[in-house]
Design a protein around this motif. Structure first.
Motif, PDB file in Angstrom:
ATOM      1  N   LYS A 209      71.017  44.027  83.909  1.00 36.46           N
ATOM      2  CA  LYS A 209      72.068  44.380  83.058  1.00 36.46           C
ATOM      3  C   LYS A 209      73.339  43.567  83.783  1.00 36.46           C
ATOM      4  O   LYS A 209      73.368  43.500  85.024  1.00 36.46           O
ATOM      5  CB  LYS A 209      72.240  45.631  82.828  1.00 36.46           C
ATOM      6  CG  LYS A 209      71.511  46.495  82.000  1.00 36.46           C
ATOM      7  CD  LYS A 209      71.847  47.818  81.969  1.00 36.46           C
ATOM      8  CE  LYS A 209      70.605  48.684  81.162  1.00 36.46           C
ATOM      9  NZ  LYS A 209      70.975  50.201  81.025  1.00 36.46           N
ATOM     10  N   MET A 211      77.689  43.691  83.849  1.00 35.74           N
ATOM     11  CA  MET A 211      78.540  44.503  83.438  1.00 35.74           C
ATOM     12  C   MET A 211      80.068  44.124  84.133  1.00 35.74           C
ATOM     13  O   MET A 211      79.689  43.354  85.007  1.00 35.74           O
ATOM     14  CB  MET A 211      78.366  45.934  83.912  1.00 35.74           C
ATOM     15  CG  MET A 211      78.247  46.321  85.168  1.00 35.74           C
ATOM     16  SD  MET A 211      77.515  47.949  85.485  1.00 35.74           S
ATOM     17  CE  MET A 211      78.918  49.036  85.042  1.00 35.74           C
ATOM     18  N   PRO A 220      83.083  50.683  86.974  1.00 39.28           N
ATOM     19  CA  PRO A 220      83.121  49.684  85.987  1.00 39.28           C
ATOM     20  C   PRO A 220      84.220  49.972  84.652  1.00 39.28           C
ATOM     21  O   PRO A 220      84.784  50.677  84.772  1.00 39.28           O
ATOM     22  CB  PRO A 220      81.621  50.442  85.344  1.00 39.28           C
ATOM     23  CG  PRO A 220      81.695  51.819  85.851  1.00 39.28           C
ATOM     24  CD  PRO A 220      82.457  51.762  87.097  1.00 39.28           C
ATOM     25  N   PRO A 226      80.812  52.680  80.558  1.00 38.98           N
ATOM     26  CA  PRO A 226      80.576  51.024  80.818  1.00 38.98           C
ATOM     27  C   PRO A 226      79.966  50.370  79.895  1.00 38.98           C
ATOM     28  O   PRO A 226      78.940  50.925  79.079  1.00 38.98           O
ATOM     29  CB  PRO A 226      79.748  51.128  82.001  1.00 38.98           C
ATOM     30  CG  PRO A 226      80.040  52.474  82.802  1.00 38.98           C
ATOM     31  CD  PRO A 226      80.045  53.489  81.500  1.00 38.98           C
ATOM     32  N   GLN A 227      80.336  49.406  79.399  1.00 34.40           N
ATOM     33  CA  GLN A 227      79.771  48.190  78.681  1.00 34.40           C
ATOM     34  C   GLN A 227      78.869  47.397  79.398  1.00 34.40           C
ATOM     35  O   GLN A 227      79.289  46.681  80.210  1.00 34.40           O
ATOM     36  CB  GLN A 227      80.770  47.617  77.815  1.00 34.40           C
ATOM     37  CG  GLN A 227      80.396  46.600  76.712  1.00 34.40           C
ATOM     38  CD  GLN A 227      81.328  45.774  75.866  1.00 34.40           C
ATOM     39  OE1 GLN A 227      82.589  46.162  76.199  1.00 34.40           O
ATOM     40  NE2 GLN A 227      81.105  44.916  75.173  1.00 34.40           N
ATOM     41  N   THR A 228      77.667  47.146  78.844  1.00 35.53           N
ATOM     42  CA  THR A 228      76.559  46.283  79.497  1.00 35.53           C
ATOM     43  C   THR A 228      75.902  45.339  78.559  1.00 35.53           C
ATOM     44  O   THR A 228      75.918  45.662  77.484  1.00 35.53           O
ATOM     45  CB  THR A 228      75.476  47.332  80.082  1.00 35.53           C
ATOM     46  OG1 THR A 228      74.916  48.045  79.041  1.00 35.53           O
ATOM     47  CG2 THR A 228      76.188  48.205  81.371  1.00 35.53           C
ATOM     48  N   LEU A 240      81.487  40.652  76.561  1.00 33.18           N
ATOM     49  CA  LEU A 240      81.922  41.954  77.521  1.00 33.18           C
ATOM     50  C   LEU A 240      83.428  41.951  77.500  1.00 33.18           C
ATOM     51  O   LEU A 240      84.053  41.247  78.014  1.00 33.18           O
ATOM     52  CB  LEU A 240      81.364  41.704  78.833  1.00 33.18           C
ATOM     53  CG  LEU A 240      79.961  42.222  79.332  1.00 33.18           C
ATOM     54  CD1 LEU A 240      79.432  41.997  80.734  1.00 33.18           C
ATOM     55  CD2 LEU A 240      79.821  43.607  78.881  1.00 33.18           C
ATOM     56  N   GLN A 241      84.000  42.882  76.677  1.00 34.15           N
ATOM     57  CA  GLN A 241      85.348  43.007  76.796  1.00 34.15           C
ATOM     58  C   GLN A 241      85.910  41.691  76.026  1.00 34.15           C
ATOM     59  O   GLN A 241      85.810  41.168  75.217  1.00 34.15           O
ATOM     60  CB  GLN A 241      86.092  43.449  77.963  1.00 34.15           C
ATOM     61  CG  GLN A 241      85.551  44.760  78.553  1.00 34.15           C
ATOM     62  CD  GLN A 241      86.074  46.125  77.715  1.00 34.15           C
ATOM     63  OE1 GLN A 241      87.375  46.118  77.267  1.00 34.15           O
ATOM     64  NE2 GLN A 241      85.183  46.739  77.331  1.00 34.15           N
ATOM     65  N   GLU A 312      88.961  41.602  87.492  1.00 33.59           N
ATOM     66  CA  GLU A 312      87.689  41.805  86.821  1.00 33.59           C
ATOM     67  C   GLU A 312      86.809  40.695  87.719  1.00 33.59           C
ATOM     68  O   GLU A 312      86.944  39.652  88.060  1.00 33.59           O
ATOM     69  CB  GLU A 312      87.719  41.656  85.438  1.00 33.59           C
ATOM     70  CG  GLU A 312      88.430  42.464  84.802  1.00 33.59           C
ATOM     71  CD  GLU A 312      88.371  42.363  83.272  1.00 33.59           C
ATOM     72  OE1 GLU A 312      88.735  43.209  82.405  1.00 33.59           O
ATOM     73  OE2 GLU A 312      88.152  41.249  83.012  1.00 33.59           O
TER      74      GLU A 312
END
Length: 410
Positions: A209, A211, A220, A226-228, A240-241, A312
């Motif tokens: 994955k 993230m 995260p 957390p988004q994965t 992702l975002q 990030e």
């Protein structure tokens, strides 16, 4: 009270008295040590239980108390106490086997709690007398009754007395030489009649994955959920975002090659190899584009992240094991040599021992050169299973005969 014929009040009083006696024993001498009831003590106790039950049944016409024990009033009150104390056990967090109770009374270790055990012994004794009473006037219509009650008695008695003979040990095996020593929960070493050597250990892992990670906090993004992105065989790109991630290359077993200031990864299925992906990350407005390798690392190689900006970074968390299997050689005292595979929820049975896959060297991961096995033996288990099967057969027989009676009435 205590006027013949005795009814529910006397039954509740008797069971309540047993609870009081059990409480005094618990406070006076402490919890029951089931190790003291190991073979042959448990066999002697079982023999005494059978002899006393037969004697009580034979004397039921002379001793009213014995006759009362085989009545429904005694059974119902005993069952009420058993259900209540079992419900308390279910609602109370129990400590693992071998540990001291977490409360002064001992309720958190109910299986060694004197009131609990005495209540179940009383229930088992009443059950035995009820079975003997019905057996003296047995008819074919009593078959489901006998199956259900005999099965329940087997489960109650054998599961209780057999617990002292059950052994649960752990053994760590490796490639070097067969291991025949195992340890219990207290760390005591036991030499077993079987020896085990690890031939091969494999792990099937879930797809990796990706993230986002907060550079400042190390948490995260988002922190709570957390988004994965799951990099399975169908993945080519995802969001992702504010970043769009494109997969350029994926190597399941890779090793780094450092040349100057750059690091690249090549396929190398040797010990310590890690999963590596080459990705391109593009911001929503397209003004920022980052390309680089991301890995989850291994015991040999550190993980590598891709810094997207000052806030990030793109990371790959450690891969989760989907299935791990130990291929082992088992040598028994009888001269048998067995090669087999052991995995979680698929134990292997040999000479009365069930061997389970328990753990491995998590630092080494898929390259672990040791495997931790759990070995369990329970000589009384066949009797318990027999009781369960009898109860199931009794339930089926009751259902079938009930359907036939309904058809006959129609």
């Amino acid at each position: 009270m205590w006027v013949r014929p005795r009814k529910l009040k006397e039954g509740f009083a008797t069971s309540g008295g047993l609870l009081a006696i059990g409480t005094m024993l618990q406070l006076g001498i402490g919890a029951i040590d089931w190790k003291a009831f190991a073979f042959p003590v448990n066999v002697i106790i079982l023999t005494l239980f059978i002899v006393i039950a037969l004697a009580a049944h034979a004397l039921r016409h002379r001793v009213y108390a014995f006759r009362y024990m085989s009545t429904s009033d005694a059974a119902v009150t005993a069952l009420a106490y058993v259900v209540t104390i079992t419900a308390i056990m279910g609602l109370t967090r129990q400590v693992p086997d071998g540990q001291q109770a977490a409360d002064p009374a001992g309720i958190t270790r109910m299986l060694s709690f004197w009131p609990f055990v005495l209540t179940y012994v009383w229930m088992a004794f009443i059950l035995a007398l009820v079975i003997l009473r019905r057996a003296t006037t047995f008819h074919f219509r009593d078959i489901p009754f006998m199956l259900n009650h005999l099965g329940l008695l087997l489960v109650l008695v054998c599961a209780t007395l057999g617990s002292s003979d059950m052994r649960r040990l752990t053994m760590t095996v490796g490639h070097d030489s067969p291991e025949w020593r195992a340890a219990d929960a207290m760390g005591n070493i036991t030499r077993l009649p079987i020896a085990i050597r690890l031939k091969h250990f494999t792990i099937d892992e879930y797809p990796p994955k990706l993230m986002l990670l907060d550079n400042k906090t190390g948490l995260p993004i988002p922190a709570k959920k957390p988004q994965t992105l799951l990099l399975d065989s169908t993945f080519h790109g995802g969001q992702l975002q504010d970043w769009h991630i494109t997969l350029l290359k994926k190597i399941e077993l890779a090793a780094p090659i450092v040349t100057g200031d750059t690091t690249r990864y090549v396929h190398r299925p040797s010990s310590g190899a890690t999963c590596a992906v080459l990705v391109k990350a593009s911001s929503a407005n397209g003004q920022r584009v980052k390309t680089g390798w991301v890995t989850c690392g291994s015991y040999m190689y550190p993980y590598q992240l891709l810094a997207l900006d000052s806030k990030e970074s793109l990371v790959m968390p450690g891969r989760e094991p989907q299935r791990f299997v130990s291929t082992v050689d088992i040598h028994t005292k009888t001269g048998r040599n067995i090669e087999t595979k052991i995995e979680v929820n698929k134990p292997f049975e040999v000479d009365g021992w069930n061997i389970y896959q328990l753990n491995y060297d998590t630092q080494m991961g898929r390259w672990s050169d040791t495997s931790t096995l759990e070995l369990v033996t329970d000589p009384w288990q066949p009797a318990v299973y027999t009781g369960i099967i009898m109860m199931l057969l009794g339930a089926v027989y009751t259902f079938v005969t009930a359907q036939r009676r309904k058809e006959d009435e129609r």
